[in-house]
Motif scaffolding. Structure first.
Motif, PDB file in Angstrom:
ATOM      1  N   GLU A  21       0.930  -1.159   0.059  1.00 22.78           N
ATOM      2  CA  GLU A  21       0.043   0.053  -0.030  1.00 22.78           C
ATOM      3  C   GLU A  21       0.824   1.163  -0.090  1.00 22.78           C
ATOM      4  O   GLU A  21       2.224   1.109   0.587  1.00 22.78           O
ATOM      5  N   ARG A 114      -5.897   1.132  -7.951  1.00 24.76           N
ATOM      6  CA  ARG A 114      -6.959   0.891  -6.762  1.00 24.76           C
ATOM      7  C   ARG A 114      -6.992  -0.568  -6.551  1.00 24.76           C
ATOM      8  O   ARG A 114      -6.691  -1.318  -7.237  1.00 24.76           O
ATOM      9  N   ALA A 115      -6.806  -0.730  -5.280  1.00 28.55           N
ATOM     10  CA  ALA A 115      -6.756  -2.060  -4.655  1.00 28.55           C
ATOM     11  C   ALA A 115      -8.231  -2.788  -4.651  1.00 28.55           C
ATOM     12  O   ALA A 115      -9.222  -2.018  -4.494  1.00 28.55           O
ATOM     13  N   CYS A 116      -8.343  -3.922  -4.521  1.00 27.96           N
ATOM     14  CA  CYS A 116      -9.565  -4.610  -4.475  1.00 27.96           C
ATOM     15  C   CYS A 116     -10.361  -4.232  -3.385  1.00 27.96           C
ATOM     16  O   CYS A 116     -10.042  -4.065  -2.128  1.00 27.96           O
ATOM     17  N   CYS A 119     -10.685  -6.663  -0.254  1.00 29.90           N
ATOM     18  CA  CYS A 119      -9.454  -6.617   0.301  1.00 29.90           C
ATOM     19  C   CYS A 119      -9.350  -5.468   1.260  1.00 29.90           C
ATOM     20  O   CYS A 119      -8.774  -5.647   2.583  1.00 29.90           O
ATOM     21  N   THR A 120      -9.724  -4.421   0.811  1.00 25.76           N
ATOM     22  CA  THR A 120      -9.620  -3.127   1.436  1.00 25.76           C
ATOM     23  C   THR A 120     -10.298  -3.149   2.817  1.00 25.76           C
ATOM     24  O   THR A 120     -10.067  -2.511   3.936  1.00 25.76           O
ATOM     25  N   TRP A 131      -4.946   2.308  -2.218  1.00 27.89           N
ATOM     26  CA  TRP A 131      -4.166   2.396  -3.362  1.00 27.89           C
ATOM     27  C   TRP A 131      -2.778   1.673  -3.036  1.00 27.89           C
ATOM     28  O   TRP A 131      -2.172   1.569  -2.056  1.00 27.89           O
ATOM     29  N   GLU A 132      -2.499   0.864  -3.961  1.00 27.36           N
ATOM     30  CA  GLU A 132      -1.286  -0.164  -3.973  1.00 27.36           C
ATOM     31  C   GLU A 132      -0.473  -0.149  -5.243  1.00 27.36           C
ATOM     32  O   GLU A 132      -0.877   0.181  -6.226  1.00 27.36           O
ATOM     33  N   ARG A 134       1.095  -2.721  -7.690  1.00 24.30           N
ATOM     34  CA  ARG A 134       0.978  -4.346  -7.912  1.00 24.30           C
ATOM     35  C   ARG A 134       1.404  -4.463  -9.293  1.00 24.30           C
ATOM     36  O   ARG A 134       1.655  -3.454  -9.973  1.00 24.30           O
ATOM     37  N   CYS A 141      -8.538 -10.001  -8.808  1.00 27.62           N
ATOM     38  CA  CYS A 141      -8.229 -10.158  -7.339  1.00 27.62           C
ATOM     39  C   CYS A 141      -8.926 -11.996  -7.289  1.00 27.62           C
ATOM     40  O   CYS A 141     -10.153 -12.140  -7.398  1.00 27.62           O
TER      41      CYS A 141
END
Length: 324
Positions: A21, A114-116, A119-120, A131-132, A134, A141
């Motif tokens: 992150e 943008r992260a899943c 998951c967030t 935000w990550e 990857r 995901c």
């Protein structure tokens, strides 16, 4: 007295940092968990100029600022460094003062994504936005069957073929390498977009429209609905043996490639070989590839036809690695 000059104490609620992150994302989630404006929390941590424009960026902080974040978040510095890559390996082009707590924002490279959503929320229920960093090879995901690539994030439980395509994509990347995968992805993504825009191959468009309706996607048909066919096309256009075949065979033998591709996509066998497919993006790709290796191909076939008929054995093509 400025906020970063005041003593700090732990915030009532915690937000667990996510792996890879950004610092900005973690601080924003920590602020949301405590119903606290993110800009004020940044100013509490260190001297900075925050705002909404930095929420998709990253931040570097000096030791004094990190110490204040440790107290506020109630998370050990070692834990933060393991989860947030910028704290572990900060960019050296951002010099920081040492006489006060300081935060400096910068645009991450590669740009954070943008992260899943699921998951967030598992790392803090206050906000679904994080935000990550990857790999660009991750579009889905796999833990929660959600599309996290280009376009809106979608629940894929009603379209398992998209999840399966992510697994196939990873296997292809491991087989042909990152560079070849990136080129094949760009080619196939643009090719399927043109098929959609130019209304080619009705079977594909009908399939994508149905899939979009199943997912609840909008009428623009985002890249997610084309992803299984993108990967199927990549497995052909990115395959070194097929690239060699396209580059080296005589014109009349290209029909094998077109028919194989049509079967792979599940469309009519003659979709690319009739006059309707004359201006097809796939045929344009074939012409470009053959033009690149025209000299090699012409020399090989001239040598083959010069041989007496009783010795006319097919000349071996160059190794497939030459056709990337």
């Amino acid at each position: 007295m400025k906020r970063w000059e005041r003593p700090v104490r732990p915030l009532p609620l915690r937000a667990r940092p996510m792996k890879n992150e950004t610092v900005v994302s973690f601080v924003a989630r920590l602020a949301a968990a405590n119903d606290f404006p993110a800009s004020l929390l940044f100013r509490t941590i260190g001297d900075c100029v925050p705002g909404k424009h930095v929420l998709d960026r990253d931040a570097r902080m000096n030791t004094a600022a990190l110490d204040r974040l440790v107290v506020l978040s109630r998370t050990p510095a070692e834990h933060l460094r393991r989860a947030l890559p910028t704290l572990h390996a900060p960019p050296q082009y951002l010099p920081l003062a040492t006489d006060r707590p300081v935060i400096r924002f910068f645009r991450g490279e590669p740009h954070p994504l943008r992260a899943c959503r699921v998951c967030t929320l598992q790392h803090g229920p206050a906000t679904a936005v994080a935000w990550e960093y990857r790999s660009l090879n991750r579009f889905v995901c796999l833990a929660h069957h959600r599309w996290i690539g280009e376009g809106p994030h979608l629940d894929l439980r009603s379209a398992p073929e998209i999840v399966a395509a992510q697994v196939q994509y990873a296997q292809l990347a491991a087989r042909i390498g990152y560079t070849a995968t990136s080129k094949a992805l760009t080619t196939s993504w643009q090719m399927t977009f043109r098929w959609l825009k130019e209304k080619r191959h009705p079977a594909l468009i009908s399939r994508w429209t149905t899939r979009a309706a199943t997912l609840g996607a909008d009428h623009r048909l985002p890249g997610a609905v084309r992803f299984p066919e993108i990967v199927q096309l990549m497995e052909v256009t990115g395959d070194p043996d097929w690239r060699r075949h396209v580059a080296m065979v005589e014109q009349r033998d290209l029909k094998n490639f077109y028919r194989h591709t049509a079967r792979r996509l599940g469309i009519e066998p003659d979709a690319f070989t009739t006059n309707n497919g004359r201006a097809d993006p796939l045929r344009e790709w074939v012409r470009i590839l053959r033009h690149r290796f025209a000299t090699t191909r012409d020399e090989l076939w001239r040598g083959h036809y010069r041989q007496p008929s009783w010795r006319a054995q097919p000349s071996p093509f160059p190794e497939s690695c030459h056709f990337e």
